[in-house]
Design an enzyme around this catalytic site. Structure first.
Site: not given
Length: 300
Positions: A2-3
């Site tokens: 997750p960015e």
DNA sequence: CAAAATTCCTGACTGC
DNA sequence: TGCAGTCAGGAATTTT
């Protein structure tokens, strides 16, 4: 992993689905998930009985404002997932470490195999000390982000959020040129730009036609503007498609659904495959002890 | 066994 | 010499 786009996808869903819900009870099965607190009990005491009012984000952190002015801060780390369960009866997935149950029924679950993620409650500092911190924050400027940043003293060091914070490319140029480092180091340094990780750094640099190891202070005005545009556009585009889910299926949204942006990746995890622009094979190298994918011909 | 990658930490190196 | 900035490398972690 997750960015910014993946975190933003989840934030938007939370804002719709759990707004105004009141926390009935919280269970924590692994103290590591709330490591900023003295104990899991500490964390539970701070959040139980509170209602979830506002849903913000700064870089890769989700910031949920509570009804008492404090905030629940969540970082998904590498493998964290937030999942909505309509009933406690739904089978718990392996590595479910935190369960927040609501008074109206339903739960919010935090699943995280690698336990690099975390949750904590941020208690605002007394008035006087707030100014001091936001002032010391190097690149903090303008927009909604600063409000959140100022309030969450634990996140005061984060750099500007390229989606949330309004900043002209001229301003970006000043920040960029005030450092001497590789472009990828710059983009992935959370104290300079917050939210960009390994995947999006590579995608942004390809879109900008710039190599990962170009020096920040060597860019022409045109190149700076191209980098700025690529950064803003790629992140926005990915958010539109619900973020990226790689082959490891690590990222899924609140409802367990995968993102779609991976199909638009030009370089990331495409070693040896032909560049879609010039047909030459995509190269993979190690940089900052991380994989970097790029096209030797299209990126200068 | 190696690879994946997040944040945090330490140690080394560079330039002024 | 000292300092700030940059970067490499390791830890914590599990699955494939």
């Amino acid at each position: 992993m997750p960015e910014l786009p993946e975190v933003e996808t989840v934030r938007q869903q939370l804002a719709k689905d759990v707004v105004n819900r009141k926390v009935k009870a919280v269970s924590v099965d692994n103290g590591r998930m709330v490591r900023r607190h003295k104990s899991a009990k500490d964390f539970r005491t701070l959040i139980e009985g509170r209602s979830l009012k506002t849903f913000g984000r700064l870089g890769k952190y989700i910031i949920i404002g509570l009804d008492n002015g404090q905030s629940l801060v969540i970082h998904l780390g590498m493998s964290g997932q937030l999942r909505r369960a309509k009933s406690p009866k739904e089978v718990k997935e392996k590595h479910t470490h935190i369960v927040i149950s609501f008074t109206q029924g339903g739960e919010l679950r935090f699943i995280d195999p690698r336990t690099f993620g975390e949750m904590f409650i941020s208690v605002p500092l007394p008035e006087g000390e707030i100014a001091e911190i936001s002032e010391s924050s190097s690149v903090a400027m303008g927009g909604e982000g600063i409000v959140v940043r100022g309030k969450i003293h634990e996140l005061a060091k984060l750099g500007f959020d390229p989606v949330e914070d309004v900043m002209s490319w001229e301003r970006f140029a000043v920040v960029l040129r005030s450092h001497t480092m590789g472009l990828k180091s710059f983009l992935t340094d959370q104290e300079l730009v917050s939210g960009v990780g390994n995947i999006y750094a590579d995608e942004i640099l390809f879109a900008a036609g710039l190599r990962y190891d170009r020096e920040t202070d060597s860019l022409s005005t045109i190149e700076v503007r191209r980098l700025w545009r690529s950064m803003v556009e790629i992140l926005a585009e990915s958010i539109k498609h619900g973020g990226s889910t790689l082959d490891d299926e690590q990222f899924v949204d609140l409802y367990g659904k995968k993102g779609n942006y991976q199909q638009f990746h030009e370089v990331y995890a495409r070693e040896g495959e032909p560049c879609r622009r010039c047909r030459r094979p995509i190269i993979k190298v190690k940089s900052q002890s991380r994989s970097t994918f790029f096209c030797e011909h299209c990126q200068i």
